[in-house]
Write a protein that holds these residues in place. Structure first.
Motif, PDB file in Angstrom:
ATOM      1  N   UNK A 265      11.727  -3.043  -6.214  1.00  0.00           N
ATOM      2  CA  UNK A 265      11.392  -4.492  -6.259  1.00  0.00           C
ATOM      3  C   UNK A 265      10.720  -4.997  -4.864  1.00  0.00           C
ATOM      4  N   UNK A 266      10.972  -4.378  -3.724  1.00  0.00           N
ATOM      5  CA  UNK A 266      10.416  -4.772  -2.582  1.00  0.00           C
ATOM      6  C   UNK A 266       9.567  -4.038  -1.735  1.00  0.00           C
ATOM      7  N   UNK A 267       9.272  -2.754  -2.290  1.00  0.00           N
ATOM      8  CA  UNK A 267       8.215  -1.812  -1.426  1.00  0.00           C
ATOM      9  C   UNK A 267       6.938  -1.584  -2.555  1.00  0.00           C
ATOM     10  N   UNK A 268       5.975  -1.051  -1.622  1.00  0.00           N
ATOM     11  CA  UNK A 268       4.687  -1.005  -2.388  1.00  0.00           C
ATOM     12  C   UNK A 268       4.788   0.325  -3.152  1.00  0.00           C
ATOM     13  N   UNK A 269       5.746   1.296  -2.784  1.00  0.00           N
ATOM     14  CA  UNK A 269       5.797   2.596  -3.587  1.00  0.00           C
ATOM     15  C   UNK A 269       6.592   2.205  -5.008  1.00  0.00           C
ATOM     16  N   UNK A 270       7.427   1.221  -5.134  1.00  0.00           N
ATOM     17  CA  UNK A 270       8.153   0.681  -6.110  1.00  0.00           C
ATOM     18  C   UNK A 270       6.910   0.199  -7.198  1.00  0.00           C
ATOM     19  N   UNK A 271       6.185  -1.006  -6.709  1.00  0.00           N
ATOM     20  CA  UNK A 271       5.203  -1.394  -7.275  1.00  0.00           C
ATOM     21  C   UNK A 271       4.196  -0.414  -8.046  1.00  0.00           C
ATOM     22  N   UNK A 272       3.924   0.805  -7.161  1.00  0.00           N
ATOM     23  CA  UNK A 272       3.182   1.611  -7.773  1.00  0.00           C
ATOM     24  C   UNK A 272       3.871   2.675  -8.977  1.00  0.00           C
ATOM     25  N   UNK A 273       4.860   2.894  -8.816  1.00  0.00           N
ATOM     26  CA  UNK A 273       5.834   3.566  -9.910  1.00  0.00           C
ATOM     27  C   UNK A 273       5.546   2.639 -11.404  1.00  0.00           C
ATOM     28  N   UNK A 274       5.669   1.341 -11.234  1.00  0.00           N
ATOM     29  CA  UNK A 274       5.821   0.715 -12.271  1.00  0.00           C
ATOM     30  C   UNK A 274       4.041   0.512 -12.954  1.00  0.00           C
ATOM     31  N   UNK A 275       3.021   0.711 -11.902  1.00  0.00           N
ATOM     32  CA  UNK A 275       1.678   0.892 -12.131  1.00  0.00           C
ATOM     33  C   UNK A 275       1.268   1.872 -12.685  1.00  0.00           C
ATOM     34  N   UNK A 281      -4.637   5.408 -15.783  1.00  0.00           N
ATOM     35  CA  UNK A 281      -6.058   5.774 -15.088  1.00  0.00           C
ATOM     36  C   UNK A 281      -6.323   4.488 -14.449  1.00  0.00           C
ATOM     37  N   UNK A 282      -6.065   3.338 -14.870  1.00  0.00           N
ATOM     38  CA  UNK A 282      -6.340   2.206 -13.987  1.00  0.00           C
ATOM     39  C   UNK A 282      -5.906   2.178 -12.738  1.00  0.00           C
ATOM     40  N   UNK A 283      -4.528   2.705 -12.500  1.00  0.00           N
ATOM     41  CA  UNK A 283      -3.890   2.934 -11.214  1.00  0.00           C
ATOM     42  C   UNK A 283      -4.536   3.834 -10.425  1.00  0.00           C
ATOM     43  N   UNK A 284      -5.176   5.096 -11.043  1.00  0.00           N
ATOM     44  CA  UNK A 284      -5.717   6.024 -10.289  1.00  0.00           C
ATOM     45  C   UNK A 284      -7.353   5.390  -9.804  1.00  0.00           C
ATOM     46  N   UNK A 285      -7.871   4.754 -10.626  1.00  0.00           N
ATOM     47  CA  UNK A 285      -8.865   4.107 -10.131  1.00  0.00           C
ATOM     48  C   UNK A 285      -8.985   2.923  -9.312  1.00  0.00           C
ATOM     49  N   UNK A 286      -7.796   2.420  -9.099  1.00  0.00           N
ATOM     50  CA  UNK A 286      -7.650   1.401  -8.007  1.00  0.00           C
ATOM     51  C   UNK A 286      -7.501   2.162  -6.510  1.00  0.00           C
ATOM     52  N   UNK A 291      -0.707  11.434  -8.204  1.00  0.00           N
ATOM     53  CA  UNK A 291      -0.117  12.611  -8.227  1.00  0.00           C
ATOM     54  C   UNK A 291       1.094  12.600  -7.172  1.00  0.00           C
ATOM     55  N   UNK A 292       0.899  11.963  -5.945  1.00  0.00           N
ATOM     56  CA  UNK A 292       1.791  11.904  -4.862  1.00  0.00           C
ATOM     57  C   UNK A 292       2.819  11.041  -5.440  1.00  0.00           C
ATOM     58  N   UNK A 293       2.737   9.847  -6.215  1.00  0.00           N
ATOM     59  CA  UNK A 293       3.767   9.102  -6.478  1.00  0.00           C
ATOM     60  C   UNK A 293       4.684   9.732  -7.501  1.00  0.00           C
ATOM     61  N   UNK A 294       4.033  10.495  -8.321  1.00  0.00           N
ATOM     62  CA  UNK A 294       4.842  11.252  -9.453  1.00  0.00           C
ATOM     63  C   UNK A 294       5.677  12.279  -8.613  1.00  0.00           C
ATOM     64  N   UNK A 295       5.049  12.973  -7.654  1.00  0.00           N
ATOM     65  CA  UNK A 295       5.772  14.006  -6.698  1.00  0.00           C
ATOM     66  C   UNK A 295       7.009  13.550  -6.245  1.00  0.00           C
ATOM     67  N   UNK A 296       6.728  12.403  -5.453  1.00  0.00           N
ATOM     68  CA  UNK A 296       7.814  11.703  -4.929  1.00  0.00           C
ATOM     69  C   UNK A 296       8.886  11.277  -5.862  1.00  0.00           C
ATOM     70  N   UNK A 297       8.584  10.657  -6.935  1.00  0.00           N
ATOM     71  CA  UNK A 297       9.728  10.434  -8.157  1.00  0.00           C
ATOM     72  C   UNK A 297      10.479  11.612  -8.430  1.00  0.00           C
TER      73      UNK A 297
END
Length: 399
Positions: A265-275, A281-286, A291-297
């Motif tokens: 709820x309070x980090x950029x990484x968390x927002x990116x997980x939901x995105x 595709x929209x998240x990647x184009x933004x 890939x790094x987000x999923x790797x971290x998950x």
């Protein structure tokens, strides 16, 4: 033209009337989902308490129930991020067993101190999680297949390193992680600190929303939320104080709940997980490196497997080659029951933990009633299907 327009209006009017009630029910369910889950937990507890003549709600059994639930809850903390991101990991049960077995070997056979064993197992868990994530993200192997292969491979490695036998007994300092209790004074102090923190965060959130001229709920709702949470927290601590205090695994789970909720709820990484889970595709184009987000998950999922494996070995005071069996299904079921969408992009950590509490309550209650194992599996499987069906129906109503 007039008859066509009239008939079209009639056709459009009928569905609104027909489905208005179901849409209102769906909206109420979505808004008060956590409250509905808590009511379900209360109903389950009342049901088993009546059938066991009150034995289910004794402080001793509730302490054991929460200790049992903490292992599934740790897996659910990581699994909820994986599912929100649109992936799945079927290897977590076997990985829990493998990491718990490695911890037992390092403690019993190698005589490593706990201060070295725990970090080593945690690093191994992160490494295995990164390995799973690498195959899924950079090698484009579906996460379902990666998890299925890991479920078989990690169980095989566990059988190999343990020789198919139980590794025991682990040291007393290690056992404390799974069987120890927080002193009562420390537990009471922690409860007060948590209540003050909750009140502070509620006031801060309300002030921030007012500052940015966002919609603010009536103040009585925030007061009721804080008072209700305080009452639950006080009852929780008072009950556990009647039997030893707060178990260490439950304390660890509460800490993980706070950390993962903050991440979500309070980090950029968390927002990116939901995105990523909502629209990859929209998240990647933004400009987000998906890939790094999923790797971290997946790395976080491996870390949670390490936590759960360590606690499970400490709770049993031994490393078992069968540890973690079906653990992946309990974790996934906890997430779905807690409201995490199977389509990704939606879910909460605290919802997943309430789902884990539902699963643990069913396990504990049916075991106390001496229900046959096959009936326990049937009930848990039916609840999992029901939870996913509710998610699917909610999604179809939204469309």
């Amino acid at each position: 033209m007039t008859p066509d327009v009239t008939s079209q209006r009639a056709d459009n009017t009928v569905p609104r009337g027909a489905f208005g009630g179901s849409q209102r029910i769906q909206q109420l369910f979505a808004r008060y989902k956590i409250l509905a889950l808590l009511i379900a937990v209360a109903v389950i507890w009342i049901f088993f308490s009546a059938l066991t003549h009150g034995a289910f709600v004794t402080p001793r059994n509730l302490s054991n129930l929460l200790r049992q639930m903490s292992i599934t809850g740790m897996l659910a903390c990581g699994m909820v991020f994986v599912i929100i991101a649109g992936e799945i990991d079927l290897s977590v049960g076997s990985l829990l067993g493998l990491l718990g077995g490695v911890a037992a070997i390092l403690d019993v056979n190698r005589h490593w101190p706990i201060g070295v064993t725990v970090p080593a197992v945690m690093l191994l868990g992160v490494a295995v999680g990164l390995f799973n994530g690498w195959w899924s993200t950079y090698r484009r192997v579906p996460s379902f297949i990666v998890g299925l292969g890991g479920m078989l491979a990690y169980r095989g490695i566990l059988l190999g390193v343990t020789g198919g036998s139980t590794i025991a007994p682990v040291s007393d300092s290690f056992v404390f992680v799974g069987q120890g209790y927080l002193p009562r004074f420390a537990g009471d102090t922690l409860a007060v600190v948590l209540f003050v923190l909750l009140a502070f965060l509620t006031i801060r959130q309300r002030a921030n929303r007012q500052r940015y001229q966002l919609r603010v709920v009536p103040i009585w709702q925030d007061v009721a939320k804080v008072v209700g949470a305080g009452a639950i927290l006080a009852g929780f601590v008072a009950t556990l104080d009647r039997y030893g205090g707060i178990p260490v695994p439950v304390l660890l789970l509460l800490a993980l709940l706070g950390i993962f909720t903050w991440i979500a709820t309070q980090t950029v990484f968390g927002r990116r997980i939901y995105a990523v889970g909502s629209n990859l595709e929209a998240t990647r184009l933004s400009g987000v490196n998906t890939n790094r987000v999923k790797l971290a998950i997946f790395a976080l999922m491996g870390l949670m497997c390490a936590f759960a494996g360590i606690v499970n070995t400490a709770r049993l005071a031994a490393g078992s080659p069968s540890a973690g069996s079906m653990g992946e299904l309990d974790a996934i079921a906890a997430c779905f029951i807690g409201g995490t969408s199977m389509r990704g992009g939606s879910g909460t950590v605290y919802g997943a933990l309430i789902g884990a509490l539902v699963m643990a309550s069913l396990d504990n209650g049916m075991s106390m009633l001496d229900v046959d194992a096959y009936w326990q599996m049937i009930v848990k499987g039916g609840i999992l299907v029901l939870a996913v069906w509710i998610d699917v129906m909610s999604g179809s109503n939204r469309r």
